[in-house]
Scaffold this motif. Structure first.
Motif, short mmCIF file in Angstrom:
data_model
loop_
_atom_site.label_atom_id
_atom_site.label_comp_id
_atom_site.label_asym_id
_atom_site.label_seq_id
_atom_site.Cartn_x
_atom_site.Cartn_y
_atom_site.Cartn_z
N LYS A 10 0.84 -1.22 0.00
CA LYS A 10 0.00 0.00 0.00
C LYS A 10 0.87 1.26 0.00
CE LYS A 10 -4.18 -1.85 2.08
NZ LYS A 10 -4.94 -2.02 3.29
N HIS A 11 1.95 1.23 0.78
CA HIS A 11 2.87 2.38 0.82
C HIS A 11 3.51 2.59 -0.56
CE1 HIS A 11 2.25 2.84 5.03
NE2 HIS A 11 3.01 1.83 5.41
N PHE A 12 3.88 1.49 -1.19
CA PHE A 12 4.47 1.59 -2.53
C PHE A 12 3.47 2.17 -3.53
CE2 PHE A 12 8.11 -0.44 -1.00
CZ PHE A 12 9.07 -0.55 -1.99
N GLU A 13 2.22 1.74 -3.42
CA GLU A 13 1.19 2.29 -4.31
C GLU A 13 1.04 3.79 -4.07
OE1 GLU A 13 -3.51 1.65 -5.56
OE2 GLU A 13 -2.68 0.49 -3.89
N GLU A 14 1.05 4.17 -2.80
CA GLU A 14 0.90 5.58 -2.42
C GLU A 14 2.03 6.44 -2.99
OE1 GLU A 14 -1.34 8.43 -0.81
OE2 GLU A 14 -1.87 6.34 -0.47
N LYS A 15 3.26 5.92 -2.95
CA LYS A 15 4.43 6.69 -3.37
C LYS A 15 4.73 6.59 -4.86
CE LYS A 15 5.92 8.83 0.19
NZ LYS A 15 5.91 10.28 0.20
N PHE A 16 4.52 5.41 -5.45
CA PHE A 16 4.97 5.18 -6.82
C PHE A 16 3.87 5.16 -7.88
CE2 PHE A 16 8.39 3.47 -4.22
CZ PHE A 16 9.49 4.08 -4.79
N ILE A 17 2.64 4.90 -7.48
CA ILE A 17 1.55 4.80 -8.46
C ILE A 17 0.60 5.99 -8.40
CG2 ILE A 17 -0.38 3.39 -9.29
CD1 ILE A 17 2.34 2.03 -9.70
N LYS A 18 0.08 6.29 -7.21
CA LYS A 18 -0.93 7.35 -7.11
C LYS A 18 -0.46 8.71 -7.65
CE LYS A 18 -3.94 5.24 -3.97
NZ LYS A 18 -5.04 5.18 -3.20
N PRO A 19 0.79 9.11 -7.41
CA PRO A 19 1.20 10.43 -7.95
C PRO A 19 1.22 10.52 -9.48
CG PRO A 19 2.67 9.71 -6.19
CD PRO A 19 1.80 8.55 -6.52
N ILE A 20 1.31 9.37 -10.16
CA ILE A 20 1.36 9.41 -11.63
C ILE A 20 0.07 8.92 -12.28
CG2 ILE A 20 3.88 9.23 -11.74
CD1 ILE A 20 3.42 6.21 -12.47
N GLU A 21 -0.88 8.48 -11.47
CA GLU A 21 -2.16 8.00 -12.03
C GLU A 21 -2.94 9.15 -12.63
OE1 GLU A 21 -4.83 4.54 -10.42
OE2 GLU A 21 -3.89 5.57 -8.73
N ARG A 22 -3.52 8.90 -13.80
CA ARG A 22 -4.38 9.90 -14.42
C ARG A 22 -5.70 9.92 -13.67
NH1 ARG A 22 -4.02 12.68 -18.94
NH2 ARG A 22 -2.37 11.39 -19.84
#
Length: 197
Positions: free
Chosen positions: A183-195
């Motif tokens: 979840k932390h990885f998603e928060e840092k690496f995915i959510k900031p670049i998600e359209r």
């Protein structure tokens, strides 16, 4: 009469035995004789398949890398780029946590990389391919409209570095829960670049 093993079975026996001996005695104290004895083959039989313990070290690393590499194929089958990346993060970390012998062997091998040119070349190429996979995944995410345009190379490098870094901490700190880490990885690496939809 004992059944003759195939070449592949014999090599598996040798590499499994070698992993045990390397971990038990350390690389420097491991001999070809000790590996042969543990594998239940003659020294001549061992040399028939492997010229040196360096060669065995390389082959064992290749076998472990193939297992981890198989996760990339499975990640590619996910329904979206985001799901594929998250699948890989979770299963990559889970693999190493669930296979402590392989993890210990990886760390033993890392200590030998600078002394062993073949192993160094192998891991250099593995790293190039690994980074390229994630760079292409992030680029595909941008192309498909899942991610906003961004520096996909930076995303790939930082994600891979973070996965390998957190692994060490997860081995040492039982408070680090796999589900929370993902979840932390998603928060840092995915959510900031998600359209945003």
């Amino acid at each position: 009469m004992a059944e003759r093993k195939s070449k592949e079975e014999r090599i598996n026996d040798i590499t499994n035995a070698a992993m045990d001996v390397f971990l038990e005695k350390g690389y420097e104290n491991t001999t070809m004789e000790a590996i042969a004895q543990k594998a239940g083959v003659s020294k001549g039989g061992l040399y028939h398949h492997f010229q040196s313990k360096d060669m065995i070290l390389l082959v064992v690393n290749q076998k472990i890398s193939e297992k981890v590499g198989g996760l990339l194929s499975k990640a590619s089958e996910c329904s979206s780029i985001k799901e594929g990346i998250l699948f890989y993060i979770e299963n990559y970390l889970k693999y190493w946590l669930d296979h402590p012998k392989d993890t210990s062997f990886l760390f033993l091998s890392i200590a030998k990389i600078l002394d062993n040119q073949e192993l160094l070349k192998y891991y250099q190429q593995f790293t190039v391919d690994y980074m390229k996979y994630f760079e292409e995944a992030f680029a595909m995410g941008v192309e498909l409209g899942e991610f906003i345009p961004h520096n996909v190379k930076a995303s790939a490098i930082t994600l891979v570095a973070a996965m390998d870094g957190i692994l060490s901490y997860m081995l040492l700190d039982e408070q680090l829960n796999l589900e929370e880490v993902v979840k932390h990885f998603e928060e840092k690496f995915i959510k900031p670049i998600e359209r945003k939809k």
